[in-house]
Design a protein around this motif. Structure first.
Motif, PDB file in Angstrom:
ATOM      1  N   GLY A 175       1.806  -4.918  13.075  1.00 39.14           N
ATOM      2  CA  GLY A 175       2.300  -3.701  12.284  1.00 39.14           C
ATOM      3  C   GLY A 175       2.468  -4.215  10.852  1.00 39.14           C
ATOM      4  N   ASN A 176       3.135  -2.879   9.711  1.00 39.10           N
ATOM      5  CA  ASN A 176       2.991  -3.496   8.601  1.00 39.10           C
ATOM      6  C   ASN A 176       3.612  -2.319   7.560  1.00 39.10           C
ATOM      7  N   GLN A 177       4.330  -2.688   6.661  1.00 41.37           N
ATOM      8  CA  GLN A 177       4.874  -1.927   5.668  1.00 41.37           C
ATOM      9  C   GLN A 177       4.596  -1.778   4.510  1.00 41.37           C
ATOM     10  N   THR A 214       6.297   5.131  -1.745  1.00 39.75           N
ATOM     11  CA  THR A 214       5.978   6.636  -1.762  1.00 39.75           C
ATOM     12  C   THR A 214       5.125   6.651  -0.331  1.00 39.75           C
ATOM     13  N   TRP A 215       5.412   7.692  -0.603  1.00 37.59           N
ATOM     14  CA  TRP A 215       4.333   8.649   1.574  1.00 37.59           C
ATOM     15  C   TRP A 215       2.906   7.788   0.529  1.00 37.59           C
ATOM     16  N   GLU A 216       2.831   7.642   1.882  1.00 36.44           N
ATOM     17  CA  GLU A 216       0.909   7.389   1.466  1.00 36.44           C
ATOM     18  C   GLU A 216      -0.096   8.037   2.552  1.00 36.44           C
ATOM     19  N   GLY A 217      -0.701   8.077   2.578  1.00 33.90           N
ATOM     20  CA  GLY A 217      -2.201   8.978   3.681  1.00 33.90           C
ATOM     21  C   GLY A 217      -2.793   8.587   4.567  1.00 33.90           C
ATOM     22  N   THR A 218      -2.823   7.891   5.394  1.00 34.14           N
ATOM     23  CA  THR A 218      -4.728   7.239   5.879  1.00 34.14           C
ATOM     24  C   THR A 218      -6.033   8.121   5.385  1.00 34.14           C
ATOM     25  N   LYS A 219      -6.864   7.875   5.744  1.00 31.31           N
ATOM     26  CA  LYS A 219      -8.084   8.230   5.050  1.00 31.31           C
ATOM     27  C   LYS A 219      -7.992  10.061   6.333  1.00 31.31           C
ATOM     28  N   GLU A 220      -7.155   9.548   7.210  1.00 36.92           N
ATOM     29  CA  GLU A 220      -7.369  10.944   8.395  1.00 36.92           C
ATOM     30  C   GLU A 220      -5.464  11.931   8.120  1.00 36.92           C
ATOM     31  N   GLY A 221      -5.312  11.850   6.855  1.00 36.28           N
ATOM     32  CA  GLY A 221      -4.229  11.906   6.749  1.00 36.28           C
ATOM     33  C   GLY A 221      -3.040  11.825   7.096  1.00 36.28           C
ATOM     34  N   HIS A 222      -2.964  10.653   7.760  1.00 38.23           N
ATOM     35  CA  HIS A 222      -1.967  10.043   8.384  1.00 38.23           C
ATOM     36  C   HIS A 222      -0.994   8.675   8.074  1.00 38.23           C
ATOM     37  N   GLU A 223       0.379   9.072   7.890  1.00 37.92           N
ATOM     38  CA  GLU A 223       1.174   8.483   6.831  1.00 37.92           C
ATOM     39  C   GLU A 223       1.044   6.680   7.340  1.00 37.92           C
ATOM     40  N   LYS A 224       0.827   5.753   6.618  1.00 36.71           N
ATOM     41  CA  LYS A 224       0.481   4.480   7.315  1.00 36.71           C
ATOM     42  C   LYS A 224       0.949   3.750   8.232  1.00 36.71           C
ATOM     43  N   THR A 225       2.636   3.689   7.582  1.00 36.00           N
ATOM     44  CA  THR A 225       3.374   3.037   8.157  1.00 36.00           C
ATOM     45  C   THR A 225       3.286   3.409   9.802  1.00 36.00           C
ATOM     46  N   GLU A 240       6.088  12.912  10.427  1.00 33.33           N
ATOM     47  CA  GLU A 240       5.074  11.469   9.528  1.00 33.33           C
ATOM     48  C   GLU A 240       5.725  12.047   7.530  1.00 33.33           C
ATOM     49  N   LEU A 241       7.243  12.240   8.140  1.00 33.21           N
ATOM     50  CA  LEU A 241       8.228  12.070   6.554  1.00 33.21           C
ATOM     51  C   LEU A 241       7.404  12.972   5.467  1.00 33.21           C
ATOM     52  N   LYS A 242       6.558  13.851   5.447  1.00 34.08           N
ATOM     53  CA  LYS A 242       5.595  14.201   4.466  1.00 34.08           C
ATOM     54  C   LYS A 242       6.611  14.614   3.181  1.00 34.08           C
ATOM     55  N   GLU A 243       8.443  15.153   4.464  1.00 34.01           N
ATOM     56  CA  GLU A 243       9.354  15.716   3.153  1.00 34.01           C
ATOM     57  C   GLU A 243      10.859  14.605   3.297  1.00 34.01           C
ATOM     58  N   HIS A 244      11.022  13.865   3.744  1.00 32.18           N
ATOM     59  CA  HIS A 244      11.946  13.062   4.248  1.00 32.18           C
ATOM     60  C   HIS A 244      11.346  11.205   3.805  1.00 32.18           C
ATOM     61  N   TYR A 245      10.657  11.056   2.882  1.00 28.72           N
ATOM     62  CA  TYR A 245       9.676   9.802   3.294  1.00 28.72           C
ATOM     63  C   TYR A 245      10.625   8.679   2.655  1.00 28.72           C
ATOM     64  N   SER A 246      10.746   7.726   3.048  1.00 37.54           N
ATOM     65  CA  SER A 246      11.581   6.774   2.107  1.00 37.54           C
ATOM     66  C   SER A 246      10.957   5.384   2.948  1.00 37.54           C
ATOM     67  N   TYR A 247      11.285   4.249   1.799  1.00 34.15           N
ATOM     68  CA  TYR A 247      10.480   2.486   2.611  1.00 34.15           C
ATOM     69  C   TYR A 247      10.804   2.156   3.560  1.00 34.15           C
ATOM     70  N   MET A 248      12.244   2.678   3.860  1.00 33.83           N
ATOM     71  CA  MET A 248      13.381   2.104   4.718  1.00 33.83           C
ATOM     72  C   MET A 248      12.851   2.651   6.048  1.00 33.83           C
ATOM     73  N   LYS A 249      13.259   4.220   5.744  1.00 30.91           N
ATOM     74  CA  LYS A 249      13.269   5.152   7.049  1.00 30.91           C
ATOM     75  C   LYS A 249      11.542   5.250   7.848  1.00 30.91           C
ATOM     76  N   ALA A 250      10.777   4.828   7.212  1.00 29.88           N
ATOM     77  CA  ALA A 250       9.177   5.241   7.061  1.00 29.88           C
ATOM     78  C   ALA A 250       9.445   3.713   8.431  1.00 29.88           C
ATOM     79  N   TYR A 251       9.311   3.110   7.779  1.00 28.20           N
ATOM     80  CA  TYR A 251       9.205   1.795   9.033  1.00 28.20           C
ATOM     81  C   TYR A 251      10.386   1.555  10.076  1.00 28.20           C
ATOM     82  N   GLY A 252      11.783   2.193  10.126  1.00 26.99           N
ATOM     83  CA  GLY A 252      12.691   1.745  10.693  1.00 26.99           C
ATOM     84  C   GLY A 252      12.212   3.504  11.574  1.00 26.99           C
ATOM     85  N   VAL A 253      11.911   4.583  11.321  1.00 26.09           N
ATOM     86  CA  VAL A 253      10.958   5.505  12.722  1.00 26.09           C
ATOM     87  C   VAL A 253      10.192   4.972  12.805  1.00 26.09           C
ATOM     88  N   SER A 254       9.057   4.538  12.777  1.00 27.13           N
ATOM     89  CA  SER A 254       8.371   3.957  12.880  1.00 27.13           C
ATOM     90  C   SER A 254       7.705   2.687  14.354  1.00 27.13           C
TER      91      SER A 254
END
Length: 293
Positions: free
Chosen positions: A91-93, A97-108, A155-169
């Protein structure tokens, strides 16, 4: 419990490494997954020396890539004809800011939710061959701290935050595990159980990234002295993987205090199905793709 074949993702440090050590000492065949080959090889040699076990294997793969997860699963299936326990520990955080993988998905979300989904899906046949196949995904109490999930923006492209990304993941990971028994029943798969564990606030390197928001760096620094040991953090994983009590049990949520209840305030069957369908959609191009020679 008889000796089993167990694959642990993210097992080069923290809870994954501790679980690998304990399970190897118990005599199980442990496959240590890592992303960095040299680090993973060094971890395996360290574990072999410490546990005096020669039944520790290595598996390299990048959980930020569906293509590499597929390659990794193919490599595993070429070597083993069954798998008794899959521990989705990695797992990771990531950053503020929103970061995408090479395949286009939010990393967290990719590492914490989509990667466990895809790897589990690819290894279902081998888990079914076990007779008592167990899938254990490591979640977090933070699954209830990401706020309301946005099911039309998974994938939170419009609603991203550091804590939200981890929580919803971690919330997604819970819902995925809840859905797997339904999928298996629909497809005649009877020999696998699916459960969630959480380690509490254990001292690990989770989220130790350079671009973590400063407020979170300060909070982490202040909180760290109050965190529990990795030994305590790994205990729920060990219990779920080895306890005879867990045979045949699905949809358990196990923490350092034992059986607990996951938060339900955002759960609906509709949300679970939307997430499952999304996971199936984004992984479908990789499902049957053969690893290039």
């Amino acid at each position: 419990m008889e000796n089993k074949i167990m694959l642990i993702t993210g097992a080069t440090s923290g809870i994954g490494k501790e679980a690998a050590k304990i399970l190897a000492k118990q005599g199980h065949t442990v496959i240590v997954h890592g992303r960095n080959k040299s680090k993973t090889e060094a971890t395996v040699q360290e574990l072999k020396k410490e546990t005096e076990s020669d039944k520790i294997d290595i598996l390299i793969g990048d959980l930020e890539s569906f293509a590499d997860i597929k390659r990794m699963a193919d490599e595993f299936k070429a070597k083993y004809d069954h798998l008794d326990v899959l521990i989705n520990n990695a797992g990771n955080q990531y950053g503020g800011t929103w970061e995408g993988t090479k395949e286009g998905h939010e990393k967290t979300i990719m590492v914490n939710s989509f990667a466990p989904f895809f790897l589990t899906h690819l290894l279902l046949e081998l888990l079914n061959n076990s007779g008592d196949g167990r899938v254990i995904t490591v979640s977090s109490a933070s699954h209830d701290q990401g706020g309301t999930p946005v099911m039309d923006d998974i994938e939170l492209k419009e609603h991203y935050s550091y804590m939200k990304a981890y929580g919803v993941s971690k919330l997604y990971a819970n819902w995925i595990i809840r859905h797997f028994p339904k999928y298996c029943k629909e497809n005649g798969i009877k020999n696998i159980t699916f459960n969630i564990v959480h380690p509490g606030s254990a001292k690990t390197n989770l989220g130790n990234t350079g671009n973590r928001p400063m407020a979170m760096k300060i909070m982490f620094f202040l909180w760290r002295p109050m965190m529990t040991s990795v030994e305590k953090g790994a205990a729920p994983t060990i219990f779920a993987a080895t306890s005879p009590e867990m045979k045949g049990k699905n949809d358990c949520y196990i923490g350092p205090k034992g059986f607990e209840k996951a938060a339900e305030r955002y759960y609906t069957e509709e949300n679970e199905q939307i997430l499952w369908d999304y996971c199936m959609k984004i992984t479908e191009p990789y499902m049957e793709k053969q690893t290039e020679e």
